[in-house]
Design an enzyme around this catalytic site. Structure first.
Site, PDB file in Angstrom:
ATOM      1  N   LYS A  28     -11.150  13.449  -5.535  1.00 37.96           N
ATOM      2  CA  LYS A  28     -11.771  14.709  -5.922  1.00 37.96           C
ATOM      3  C   LYS A  28     -12.959  14.460  -6.848  1.00 37.96           C
ATOM      4  O   LYS A  28     -14.060  14.983  -6.625  1.00 37.96           O
ATOM      5  CB  LYS A  28     -10.728  15.595  -6.620  1.00 37.96           C
ATOM      6  CG  LYS A  28     -11.101  17.051  -6.673  1.00 37.96           C
ATOM      7  CD  LYS A  28     -10.006  17.866  -7.339  1.00 37.96           C
ATOM      8  CE  LYS A  28      -8.784  18.007  -6.437  1.00 37.96           C
ATOM      9  NZ  LYS A  28      -7.619  18.537  -7.155  1.00 37.96           N
ATOM     10  N   ARG A 101      -8.205  19.432 -13.524  1.00 44.30           N
ATOM     11  CA  ARG A 101      -7.735  19.169 -12.157  1.00 44.30           C
ATOM     12  C   ARG A 101      -7.271  17.738 -11.973  1.00 44.30           C
ATOM     13  O   ARG A 101      -7.840  16.821 -12.522  1.00 44.30           O
ATOM     14  CB  ARG A 101      -8.868  19.459 -11.158  1.00 44.30           C
ATOM     15  CG  ARG A 101      -9.619  20.740 -11.437  1.00 44.30           C
ATOM     16  CD  ARG A 101     -10.807  20.913 -10.503  1.00 44.30           C
ATOM     17  NE  ARG A 101     -10.416  21.119  -9.121  1.00 44.30           N
ATOM     18  CZ  ARG A 101     -11.295  21.229  -8.123  1.00 44.30           C
ATOM     19  NH1 ARG A 101     -12.593  21.105  -8.367  1.00 44.30           N
ATOM     20  NH2 ARG A 101     -10.872  21.430  -6.900  1.00 44.30           N
ATOM     21  N   GLY A 110      -0.865  19.076  -3.149  1.00 42.90           N
ATOM     22  CA  GLY A 110       0.171  19.868  -3.806  1.00 42.90           C
ATOM     23  C   GLY A 110       1.161  19.069  -4.637  1.00 42.90           C
ATOM     24  O   GLY A 110       2.106  19.622  -5.167  1.00 42.90           O
ATOM     25  N   MET A 112       0.477  17.134  -7.365  1.00 38.48           N
ATOM     26  CA  MET A 112       0.191  17.065  -8.801  1.00 38.48           C
ATOM     27  C   MET A 112      -0.326  18.422  -9.290  1.00 38.48           C
ATOM     28  O   MET A 112      -0.418  19.360  -8.531  1.00 38.48           O
ATOM     29  CB  MET A 112      -0.796  15.947  -9.071  1.00 38.48           C
ATOM     30  CG  MET A 112      -0.157  14.585  -8.890  1.00 38.48           C
ATOM     31  SD  MET A 112      -1.255  13.256  -9.294  1.00 38.48           S
ATOM     32  CE  MET A 112      -2.486  13.421  -8.061  1.00 38.48           C
ATOM     33  N   ARG A 368     -13.617  16.702   0.929  1.00 34.81           N
ATOM     34  CA  ARG A 368     -12.944  15.436   1.237  1.00 34.81           C
ATOM     35  C   ARG A 368     -12.832  15.325   2.744  1.00 34.81           C
ATOM     36  O   ARG A 368     -12.952  16.338   3.455  1.00 34.81           O
ATOM     37  CB  ARG A 368     -11.554  15.394   0.606  1.00 34.81           C
ATOM     38  CG  ARG A 368     -10.645  16.455   1.173  1.00 34.81           C
ATOM     39  CD  ARG A 368      -9.264  16.448   0.562  1.00 34.81           C
ATOM     40  NE  ARG A 368      -8.612  17.706   0.896  1.00 34.81           N
ATOM     41  CZ  ARG A 368      -7.634  18.264   0.194  1.00 34.81           C
ATOM     42  NH1 ARG A 368      -7.210  17.685  -0.899  1.00 34.81           N
ATOM     43  NH2 ARG A 368      -7.085  19.386   0.577  1.00 34.81           N
ATOM     44  N   HIS A 486      20.908   3.299  20.210  1.00 34.37           N
ATOM     45  CA  HIS A 486      20.544   2.917  21.572  1.00 34.37           C
ATOM     46  C   HIS A 486      19.612   3.938  22.201  1.00 34.37           C
ATOM     47  O   HIS A 486      18.568   3.608  22.746  1.00 34.37           O
ATOM     48  CB  HIS A 486      21.812   2.771  22.406  1.00 34.37           C
ATOM     49  CG  HIS A 486      21.539   2.623  23.856  1.00 34.37           C
ATOM     50  ND1 HIS A 486      21.644   3.681  24.732  1.00 34.37           N
ATOM     51  CD2 HIS A 486      21.114   1.567  24.561  1.00 34.37           C
ATOM     52  CE1 HIS A 486      21.299   3.259  25.926  1.00 34.37           C
ATOM     53  NE2 HIS A 486      20.991   1.982  25.863  1.00 34.37           N
ATOM     54  N   ARG A 652       7.159 -13.458  36.790  1.00 35.09           N
ATOM     55  CA  ARG A 652       7.974 -14.490  36.165  1.00 35.09           C
ATOM     56  C   ARG A 652       9.200 -14.761  37.022  1.00 35.09           C
ATOM     57  O   ARG A 652       9.872 -13.832  37.472  1.00 35.09           O
ATOM     58  CB  ARG A 652       8.434 -14.046  34.776  1.00 35.09           C
ATOM     59  CG  ARG A 652       9.154 -15.169  34.051  1.00 35.09           C
ATOM     60  CD  ARG A 652       9.823 -14.687  32.805  1.00 35.09           C
ATOM     61  NE  ARG A 652      10.917 -13.782  33.120  1.00 35.09           N
ATOM     62  CZ  ARG A 652      11.658 -13.202  32.180  1.00 35.09           C
ATOM     63  NH1 ARG A 652      11.394 -13.412  30.908  1.00 35.09           N
ATOM     64  NH2 ARG A 652      12.644 -12.386  32.515  1.00 35.09           N
ATOM     65  N   SER A 801       1.640 -17.988  28.480  1.00 39.35           N
ATOM     66  CA  SER A 801       1.966 -16.663  27.961  1.00 39.35           C
ATOM     67  C   SER A 801       3.074 -16.844  26.933  1.00 39.35           C
ATOM     68  O   SER A 801       4.165 -17.327  27.276  1.00 39.35           O
ATOM     69  CB  SER A 801       2.405 -15.733  29.081  1.00 39.35           C
ATOM     70  OG  SER A 801       2.729 -14.479  28.548  1.00 39.35           O
ATOM     71  N   ASN A 805       9.731 -13.216  22.037  1.00 30.49           N
ATOM     72  CA  ASN A 805      11.123 -12.861  21.749  1.00 30.49           C
ATOM     73  C   ASN A 805      11.947 -14.140  21.625  1.00 30.49           C
ATOM     74  O   ASN A 805      12.628 -14.373  20.630  1.00 30.49           O
ATOM     75  CB  ASN A 805      11.723 -11.998  22.856  1.00 30.49           C
ATOM     76  CG  ASN A 805      10.999 -10.681  22.999  1.00 30.49           C
ATOM     77  OD1 ASN A 805      10.306 -10.252  22.085  1.00 30.49           O
ATOM     78  ND2 ASN A 805      11.134 -10.042  24.142  1.00 30.49           N
ATOM     79  N   CYS A 868       3.646 -11.923  25.938  1.00 35.09           N
ATOM     80  CA  CYS A 868       4.349 -10.897  26.702  1.00 35.09           C
ATOM     81  C   CYS A 868       5.655 -10.500  26.042  1.00 35.09           C
ATOM     82  O   CYS A 868       6.482  -9.857  26.636  1.00 35.09           O
ATOM     83  CB  CYS A 868       4.571 -11.345  28.137  1.00 35.09           C
ATOM     84  SG  CYS A 868       5.572 -12.820  28.277  1.00 35.09           S
ATOM     85  N   TYR A 888      -5.268 -12.167  25.944  1.00 36.63           N
ATOM     86  CA  TYR A 888      -4.730 -10.824  26.167  1.00 36.63           C
ATOM     87  C   TYR A 888      -3.353 -10.662  25.541  1.00 36.63           C
ATOM     88  O   TYR A 888      -2.683 -11.651  25.229  1.00 36.63           O
ATOM     89  CB  TYR A 888      -4.658 -10.506  27.667  1.00 36.63           C
ATOM     90  CG  TYR A 888      -3.645 -11.329  28.426  1.00 36.63           C
ATOM     91  CD1 TYR A 888      -2.311 -10.922  28.496  1.00 36.63           C
ATOM     92  CD2 TYR A 888      -4.007 -12.502  29.077  1.00 36.63           C
ATOM     93  CE1 TYR A 888      -1.371 -11.673  29.175  1.00 36.63           C
ATOM     94  CE2 TYR A 888      -3.082 -13.262  29.759  1.00 36.63           C
ATOM     95  CZ  TYR A 888      -1.756 -12.847  29.807  1.00 36.63           C
ATOM     96  OH  TYR A 888      -0.823 -13.593  30.469  1.00 36.63           O
TER      97      TYR A 888
HETATM   98  P1  ADP Z   1      -5.409  20.883  -5.398  1.00 41.99           P
HETATM   99  O1  ADP Z   1      -5.709  19.423  -5.429  1.00 41.99           O
HETATM  100  O2  ADP Z   1      -3.975  21.199  -5.466  1.00 41.99           O
HETATM  101  O3  ADP Z   1      -6.179  21.577  -4.320  1.00 41.99           O
HETATM  102  P2  ADP Z   1      -7.452  21.802  -7.191  1.00 41.99           P
HETATM  103  O4  ADP Z   1      -7.811  20.996  -8.374  1.00 41.99           O
HETATM  104  O5  ADP Z   1      -8.381  21.677  -6.040  1.00 41.99           O
HETATM  105  O6  ADP Z   1      -5.978  21.441  -6.790  1.00 41.99           O
HETATM  106  O7  ADP Z   1      -7.371  23.299  -7.687  1.00 41.99           O
HETATM  107  C1  ADP Z   1      -6.491  24.290  -7.216  1.00 41.99           C
HETATM  108  C2  ADP Z   1      -7.267  25.540  -6.875  1.00 41.99           C
HETATM  109  O8  ADP Z   1      -8.042  25.978  -7.978  1.00 41.99           O
HETATM  110  C3  ADP Z   1      -8.247  25.316  -5.751  1.00 41.99           C
HETATM  111  O9  ADP Z   1      -8.217  26.421  -4.895  1.00 41.99           O
HETATM  112  C4  ADP Z   1      -9.561  25.208  -6.437  1.00 41.99           C
HETATM  113  O10 ADP Z   1     -10.620  25.644  -5.635  1.00 41.99           O
HETATM  114  C5  ADP Z   1      -9.392  26.099  -7.636  1.00 41.99           C
HETATM  115  N1  ADP Z   1     -10.223  25.618  -8.737  1.00 41.99           N
HETATM  116  C6  ADP Z   1     -10.158  24.417  -9.332  1.00 41.99           C
HETATM  117  N2  ADP Z   1     -11.115  24.274 -10.260  1.00 41.99           N
HETATM  118  C7  ADP Z   1     -11.821  25.442 -10.280  1.00 41.99           C
HETATM  119  C8  ADP Z   1     -12.941  25.907 -11.020  1.00 41.99           C
HETATM  120  N3  ADP Z   1     -13.526  25.130 -11.926  1.00 41.99           N
HETATM  121  N4  ADP Z   1     -13.380  27.130 -10.743  1.00 41.99           N
HETATM  122  C9  ADP Z   1     -12.776  27.900  -9.816  1.00 41.99           C
HETATM  123  N5  ADP Z   1     -11.726  27.534  -9.099  1.00 41.99           N
HETATM  124  C10 ADP Z   1     -11.233  26.302  -9.303  1.00 41.99           C
HETATM  125 MG    MG Z   2      -8.059  21.436  -3.905  1.00 46.88          MG
HETATM  126 MG    MG Z   3      12.176 -15.471  27.379  1.00 49.65          MG
END
Ligand code: ADP
Ligand code: MG
Ligand code: MG
Length: 987
Positions: A28, A101, A110, A112, A368, A486, A652, A801, A805, A868, A888
């Site tokens: 990020k 962030r 989601g 962290m 990203r 199996h 073979r 070849s 195995n 093979c 190959y």
């Molecule tokens: P995640 O990695 O879980 O997406 P983010 O750091 O991107 O977490 O932030 C969570 C939400 O908050 C995202 O929708 C992001 O766009 C919003 N957000 C983060 N920083 C700002 C900011 N400075 N201004 C407005 N919205 C923000």
């Molecule tokens: Mg985000």
């Molecule tokens: Mg054999």
């Protein structure tokens, strides 16, 4: 100021960092810097700064203490934001608010925490109310801050683990609901400014009551709390388990980005959204996304409100009536669209974007490389090569084996699957989707299929006797067994949809029905399986084809062919398998085993004749059986060569374990005895004579041809006559004869004499010149002695070849059939990093292979060399084969595309290495920073010297250990089956 740079600024058209610094700034942070500062971009990004991942490591290594001077760096970072954004942090009249962030090197969606609206308190709130004249918005932001902050900083980061439903966030959520009920409103947005003001008081009291502490009013305290909490969230439960699954090393750490807030919830001229530069579900090159007016980012992601389509093109029947950003704010939409195009061009890949509109101004908050499913990934790769956005070499590195695999199987129509309730869950053992009627026995599966029905074979568990039924069924579902059962092994080999270990299912053979928690499904009822996810649905859901006819798939295979150096053949014993493999792009057959014709449908007579041959005592008895067997052999060989017209087919010689073919049933023994005209006592004697203490090292492979030359003669004749007949009919048959289990070159010399004699006879019989039908004879290298004497072998062979195995079995001295007893412990104790039968043991068996190749090529520089064994389809092993210089690999039909991909990726890696002298320099940049850090530490505090020095040295081996963990895990999951699946097993 400390010498090491811990804080990287961005904003105002400049940035300290860039996209290449993901390791240090997290994905990020690095991408925000790139968007803000790269001269080709300089996009509207709210100013901010990123604290490095190294500080995260420092934080954990020093029990949450930051180094001296770090506070000044953070303060300077805030100053930088203030200057660009024209607000002041903590200033009651003109306050700056920030978000704190998280962001690791690799996206961990989601997993962290992020805290928004930091800097709000009773005083700054008044300041913003004055400047915006929007008290509702301000109080709403404030109550969100309290909610988020108390949860993330005051509870989670403090390690408080509340009882189910008693978390502070939920408790505050309940207060919000209470308020809504009291006011008689449904939506959060229906609460007035006064309601929210009231709610903030209630929130604060609740925080004090539950957590025993006040919500901090001091903005600086809030920022530091946020920074600590984000670091802490790297070691939160969710993040740790995600890292385990994804194999992300603990020592990567997360970065923290502190960034000026922008508000999408300031009214109807504001909004927020998420977009993709191309459709991530289909790969179509159309800007795709969702947005919401008057909302903050999290509202779109969390699904609190149903988002609107970003443009008209993205509308579906469900969203047709909703307003698009394109229509509603056409100017902003065109601005966003232009940015999106520039970003994609800049990154050469599909991106996922977050944006916010504050009072008519567009801000970019994140970009990203976007996640995508298999079909979309392949389509994008193909399109981007055509658009010259990427090179073929780059394109092949973007597809994972799992993504390619998704294209090889029909799948359930995702739109329908989404709206269907899951009936039952199990382990996803074989990919793709399958629809059929329930049958409960393998026999029924075969019978019903013959009647043109589609069936799902449902069993408590499966065993080798069920193979015919498994083959016939569309999909397989078992109540017991794991990924190594199996059923799972067999299904994967065939690319068949399979779910195992669905423990909630009870199979009742007496009443011919299955039940799942009280719901009954009868024989003949319809079920749909999703073998990629392990989910079962009642009824018949529509499947969509995603196979070899998919033009994107074909084009992508073409791209792989262009890039790869290694040939990819297939292991196939039937015309059907050969055809499938050809569709998938196989460039020949690397292993055709005669054994196959003795199993399955129509095999009764050939099997009987083979058995008769095995228990024959005299040459004339044997010759008689072989003569009768000959037409079956020739026919089998011919049909497969016909399918492979123009491509080489390696046959073979028979390599059966003899005792496996002696019947155990009395009636069958009697039939054979009668046929041979001997007594059953005599028969039993002969059968007993065939018993071997160690059949794997017994009378098999070339040893049979030495004992019984007529076996070699008849097989050679079948192969060469079939080829001659095809050639005469205008076809291009290219047979290759392969002698198995050789340990000395003299064996080959002996057999070659026999083969050459047959060859001369066939040429005479068909009046064919040598130029039309070439004799190609080679050997399997599967005994260590063969590797060691490969120079001598090469003089006699047209090709090698590697039968990896047996080579693994004989090289380790591990019996393939018995390894299940001890391998799990070996993996658990890390005696071995992986199951050597799944992934080539490069250190030992790999060296044997390299020796064989070197010695062979020393004598014959152009010697064709392949593999093979099962390893031929394992991506890691394929990469090894490329490096070892093989010509190959050969693998099962469904693994052909995966082998091609692995071969192309390895060739691309070679090319990139050769091309990029700039890379090591870029990488060197990081250690340089680290060195500076060490130096600084040395200067300042001698006590810290060891700690700082230790970190990097410790890192290297730790990382290695993790990298090795991944294959080990895989191997453990695929550990060898206990019960040998005798039928059709590869030797
Ligand atoms: P995640 O990695 O879980 O997406 P983010 O750091 O991107 O977490 O932030 C969570 C939400 O908050 C995202 O929708 C992001 O766009 C919003 N957000 C983060 N920083 C700002 C900011 N400075 N201004 C407005 N919205 C923000
Ligand atoms: Mg985000
Ligand atoms: Mg054999």
């Amino acid at each position: 100021m400390s010498a090491a740079k811990n804080v990287y600024l961005f904003g105002g058209g400049k940035a300290d960092g860039d996209e290449k610094m993901k390791n240090l700034l997290g994905g990020k942070g690095a991408n925000l810097a790139e968007m803000a500062g790269h001269s080709d971009l300089r996009l509207p990004v709210p100013a901010g700064f990123t604290i490095t991942t190294e500080m995260c490591n420092h934080f954990f290594q020093n029990k949450g203490k930051f180094p001296p001077g770090f506070d000044k760096e953070v303060a300077a970072g805030l100053k930088h934001i203030e200057k660009i954004m024209n607000h002041k942090f903590g200033d009651p009249d003109n306050p700056l608010l920030v978000s704190v962030r998280s962001g690791a090197r690799k996206s961990m969606p989601g997993m962290m925490e992020t805290v928004l609206n930091v800097g709000l308190n009773e005083k700054t709130a008044q300041g913003i109310i004055k400047s915006t004249n929007n008290p509702r918005f301000v109080y709403d932001a404030y109550r969100r801050l309290i909610q988020m902050y108390s949860d993330v900083v005051m509870e989670k980061a403090e390690g408080i683990d509340p009882a189910e439903g008693q978390g502070i966030r939920q408790q505050l959520e309940r207060e919000l609901d209470k308020m809504k009920r009291a006011r008689g409103v449904k939506q959060d947005t229906d609460l007035t400014a006064d309601d929210l003001k009231q709610l903030i008081k209630i929130y604060k009291a609740k925080v004090r009551e539950v957590l025993g502490k006040d919500f901090p009013e001091d903005p600086m305290e809030q920022v530091w709390g946020g920074i600590r909490a984000v670091f802490q969230s790297w070691n939160g439960k969710r993040a740790i388990s995600y890292r385990r699954i994804e194999g992300i090393p603990d020592e990567w750490g997360t970065a923290v980005t502190v960034q000026s807030m922008v508000f999408g919830n300031m009214g109807d001229d504001s909004g927020t959204g998420v977009a993709f530069t191309r459709n991530p579900a289909t790969g179509e090159n159309v800007f795709y996304g969702e947005w919401l007016p008057n909302a903050q980012g999290e509202d779109v992601v969390a699904g609190i409100r149903t988002p609107y389509p970003i443009n008209e093109a993205g509308k579906t029947e469900h969203t047709a009536a909703l307003p698009s950003l394109e229509k509603q704010f056409s100017k902003i939409y065109s601005e966003l669209h232009a940015i999106e195009l520039r970003l994609e061009k800049h990154y050469h890949d599909m991106l996922d974007l977050e944006f916010t509109i504050e009072k008519g101004k567009l801000w970019m908050l994140q970009c990203r490389v976007g996640k995508r499913n298999g079909p979309a990934a392949v389509r994008m790769a193909v399109d981007m090569v055509r658009e010259k956005l990427t090179t073929p070499e780059e394109a092949v590195t973007r597809i994972t084996p799992a993504q390619l695999d998704e294209l090889l199987h029909p799948i359930i129509d995702p739109a329908k699957e989404k709206i269907t309730a899951t009936f039952l869950k199990g382990l996803p053992a074989g990919p793709g989707g399958a629809v059929g009627q329930v049958v409960l026995t393998a026999n029924d599966a075969v019978e019903w299929t013959k009647q043109g029905k589609k069936v799902i074979l449902v069993r408590e568990e499966t065993n080798p006797e069920d193979v015919e039924g498994m083959r016939a069924a569309q999909g397989i579902l078992t109540a017991r067994g794991g990924m190594t059962s199996h059923a799972a092994l067999v299904a994967r080999g065939w690319g068949k949809c399979c779910i195992v270990g669905a423990g909630d299912m009870h199979v009742d053979m007496a009443t011919r029905q299955i039940s799942v928690k009280g719901t009954v499904v009868k024989e003949g009822d319809w079920l749909t399986l999703n073998g990629s996810k392990g989910t079962v649905y009642q009824g018949a859901l529509p499947l969509i084809k995603a196979s070899g006819e998919n033009p994107d798939f074909v084009a992508f295979m073409g791209t792989c062919d262009k890039v790869k150096k290694l040939g990819v053949r297939t292991n196939a014993d039937t015309p059907q398998d050969a055809k499938k493999a050809r569709e998938f792009g196989a460039e020949g057959i690397g292993l055709f085993r005669f054994e196959h014709m003795f199993y399955g449908e129509g095999a009764d007579r050939p099997l009987f004749l083979l058995r008769r041959m095995i228990v024959s005592k005299t040459e004339s008895e044997r010759r008689k059986a072989l003569e009768e067997l000959f037409p079956y052999m020739k026919d089998d060989v011919k049909k497969t060569m016909e399918v492979m017209d123009g491509l080489p087919v390696t046959f073979r010689f028979l390599d059966p374990l003899l005792h496996e073919f002696v019947p155990t049933r009395q009636d069958e023994r009697q039939r054979l005895a009668t046929d041979l005209g001997i007594t059953s006592e005599e028969f039993s004697k002969r059968a007993d004579n065939l018993h071997e203490s160690n059949p794997m090292m017994g009378h098999r492979g070339v040893r049979l041809g030495i004992s019984y030359p007529e076996m070699t003669e008849v097989q050679s004749q079948a192969i060469l006559e079939a080829a001659a007949e095809l050639i005469q009919a205008g076809k291009n048959a290219k047979p290759e004869i392969m002698i198995p289990v050789t340990s000395t070159v003299v064996e080959i010399e002996d057999q070659k004499k026999l083969i050459e004699k047959v060859y001369e006879k066939v040429l005479t019989k068909f009046a064919m010149p040598k130029s039309k039908l070439a004799l190609v004879v080679g050997t399997m290298i599967e005994i260590p002695r063969a590797c060691v004497t490969a120079d001598k072998f090469a003089a006699q062979c047209d090709f090698f070849s590697f039968g990896t195995n047996d080579l693994t079995q004989m090289g380790f001295g591990f019996s393939r059939d018995d390894i299940g007893g001890f391998l799990p412990k070996y993996l658990e104790k890390k005696i071995l990093p992986a199951d050597p039968f799944q992934t080539i043991d490069q250190e030992g068996i790999g060296e044997l292979i390299k020796m064989g190749i070197a010695k062979g090529r020393a004598v014959k520089p152009n010697l064709k060399i392949g593999i093979c064994g099962e390893h031929g389809g394992d991506p890691e092993s394929v990469k090894f084969c490329h490096k070892a210089g093989m010509s190959y690999v050969s693998c099962s039909p469904y693994r052909v595309p995966l082998a091609k991909l692995a071969a192309a990726q390895e060739a691309a890696a070679d090319l990139l290495k050769a091309k990029a002298p700039a890379k090591p320099a870029a990488r060197a940049a990081r250690p340089a920073v680290k060195k500076a850090a060490v130096k600084a530490a040395v200067k300042k505090a001698p006590a810290k010297k060891t700690a700082a020095k230790k970190a990097p040295t410790k890192k290297a081996p730790a990382k290695k250990a993790v990298a090795r963990k991944a294959p080990a895990k895989k191997a453990a999951a695929k550990k060898a089956p206990k019960k040998p699946a005798a039928k059709g097993k590869k030797r």
